[in-house]
Design a protein around this motif. Structure first.
Motif, PDB file in Angstrom:
ATOM      1  N   LEU A   1       4.463   9.734  -6.610  1.00  0.00           N
ATOM      2  CA  LEU A   1       5.859  10.118  -8.364  1.00  0.00           C
ATOM      3  C   LEU A   1       4.652  10.734  -9.103  1.00  0.00           C
ATOM      4  O   LEU A   1       5.539  11.091 -10.541  1.00  0.00           O
ATOM      5  N   ALA A   2       3.648   9.799 -10.000  1.00  0.00           N
ATOM      6  CA  ALA A   2       3.167  10.034 -11.537  1.00  0.00           C
ATOM      7  C   ALA A   2       2.977  11.537 -11.571  1.00  0.00           C
ATOM      8  O   ALA A   2       2.792  11.414 -12.667  1.00  0.00           O
ATOM      9  N   ASP A   3       2.730  11.898 -10.176  1.00  0.00           N
ATOM     10  CA  ASP A   3       1.585  13.609 -10.579  1.00  0.00           C
ATOM     11  C   ASP A   3       2.739  14.292 -11.001  1.00  0.00           C
ATOM     12  O   ASP A   3       3.155  15.558 -11.984  1.00  0.00           O
ATOM     13  N   GLU A   4       3.959  13.859 -10.226  1.00  0.00           N
ATOM     14  CA  GLU A   4       5.341  14.840 -10.375  1.00  0.00           C
ATOM     15  C   GLU A   4       6.693  14.390  -9.366  1.00  0.00           C
ATOM     16  O   GLU A   4       6.386  13.808  -8.882  1.00  0.00           O
ATOM     17  N   PRO A   5       7.256  14.657  -9.961  1.00  0.00           N
ATOM     18  CA  PRO A   5       8.761  14.228  -9.385  1.00  0.00           C
ATOM     19  C   PRO A   5       9.168  15.337  -8.131  1.00  0.00           C
ATOM     20  O   PRO A   5       8.604  16.598  -8.125  1.00  0.00           O
ATOM     21  N   MET A   6       9.958  14.474  -6.994  1.00  0.00           N
ATOM     22  CA  MET A   6       9.723  14.971  -5.871  1.00  0.00           C
ATOM     23  C   MET A   6      11.206  15.336  -5.858  1.00  0.00           C
ATOM     24  O   MET A   6      11.932  14.878  -6.126  1.00  0.00           O
ATOM     25  N   ARG A   7      11.906  16.316  -5.711  1.00  0.00           N
ATOM     26  CA  ARG A   7      12.720  17.248  -4.560  1.00  0.00           C
ATOM     27  C   ARG A   7      13.688  16.109  -3.854  1.00  0.00           C
ATOM     28  O   ARG A   7      14.780  16.501  -3.634  1.00  0.00           O
ATOM     29  N   THR A   8      12.922  16.161  -3.161  1.00  0.00           N
ATOM     30  CA  THR A   8      13.627  15.894  -2.108  1.00  0.00           C
ATOM     31  C   THR A   8      12.540  14.271  -0.717  1.00  0.00           C
ATOM     32  O   THR A   8      11.492  14.366  -1.294  1.00  0.00           O
TER      33      THR A   8
ATOM     34  N   MET B   1       1.252  -1.308   0.221  1.00  0.00           N
ATOM     35  CA  MET B   1      -0.185  -0.056   0.130  1.00  0.00           C
ATOM     36  C   MET B   1       1.242   0.970   0.143  1.00  0.00           C
ATOM     37  O   MET B   1       0.120   1.941  -1.164  1.00  0.00           O
ATOM     38  N   TRP B   2       2.090   1.457   0.819  1.00  0.00           N
ATOM     39  CA  TRP B   2       3.133   2.462   1.132  1.00  0.00           C
ATOM     40  C   TRP B   2       3.651   2.126  -0.365  1.00  0.00           C
ATOM     41  O   TRP B   2       3.572   3.566  -1.235  1.00  0.00           O
ATOM     42  N   GLY B   3       4.476   1.446  -0.822  1.00  0.00           N
ATOM     43  CA  GLY B   3       4.734   1.922  -1.999  1.00  0.00           C
ATOM     44  C   GLY B   3       3.630   2.374  -3.666  1.00  0.00           C
ATOM     45  O   GLY B   3       3.828   2.790  -4.393  1.00  0.00           O
ATOM     46  N   TYR B   4       2.470   1.036  -3.247  1.00  0.00           N
ATOM     47  CA  TYR B   4       1.161   2.191  -3.965  1.00  0.00           C
ATOM     48  C   TYR B   4       0.903   3.716  -3.771  1.00  0.00           C
ATOM     49  O   TYR B   4       1.485   4.531  -5.134  1.00  0.00           O
ATOM     50  N   ILE B   5       0.924   4.095  -2.539  1.00  0.00           N
ATOM     51  CA  ILE B   5       1.302   5.329  -2.178  1.00  0.00           C
ATOM     52  C   ILE B   5       2.278   6.859  -2.631  1.00  0.00           C
ATOM     53  O   ILE B   5       1.822   7.364  -3.889  1.00  0.00           O
TER      54      ILE B   5
END
Length: 143
Positions: free
Chosen positions: A46-53, A37-41
């Motif tokens: 990250l599907a919406d946008e890459p994260m900087r940190t 579940m955490w993996g899917y979250i």
């Protein structure tokens, strides 16, 4: 003036029960795709946008930053995400989906949507549209 209807459960009680039933319906889908579940979250965020940190990711998904490290490690070992040093600040790790991660996310999401459709089958088309519209309006994370 609005007056509460006394013959129904509180909204929180109904929403919690619905949420639990949705999570129960998602578990076999996630297991079939070998993702937690955490993996899917994480994949969803990250599907919406890459994260900087990693801290920004943890904040975005409502998780403790130390709690998601093992999840990130697993996703990276499976080549589903990349964690690269930021060229501008090597202390920062840029997180993004790989093509395999994007593909897995799309497959899991499609199967979850199928399970949701089965749940929503009890509603008329008009009630379904209204239900989804109202949920989106009330969603605190909605934009």
């Amino acid at each position: 003036m609005f007056r509460p209807v006394p013959d129904r459960p509180d909204l929180a009680a109904m929403v919690v029960r619905l949420g639990r039933s949705l999570v129960t319906a998602e578990r076999p889908v996630l297991a079939a795709h070998d993702v937690s579940m955490w993996g899917y979250i994480v994949l969803s965020a990250l599907a919406d946008e890459p994260m900087r940190t990693q801290t920004a990711l943890a904040r975005a998904i409502g998780a403790d930053k130390t709690r998601i490290i093992a999840t990130l490690d697993e996703l990276q070992e499976r080549s589903l995400i990349e964690r690269e040093p930021d060229p501008g600040d090597r202390r920062v790790r840029l997180l993004r989906l790989t093509p395999a991660g994007r593909s897995l996310y799309a497959a899991v999401r499609a199967d979850i949507r199928t399970a949701e459709e089965e749940l929503l089958d009890v509603l008329t088309a008009a009630d379904r549209r209204t239900f989804l519209r109202v949920l989106q309006l009330l969603d605190p994370a909605g934009d």
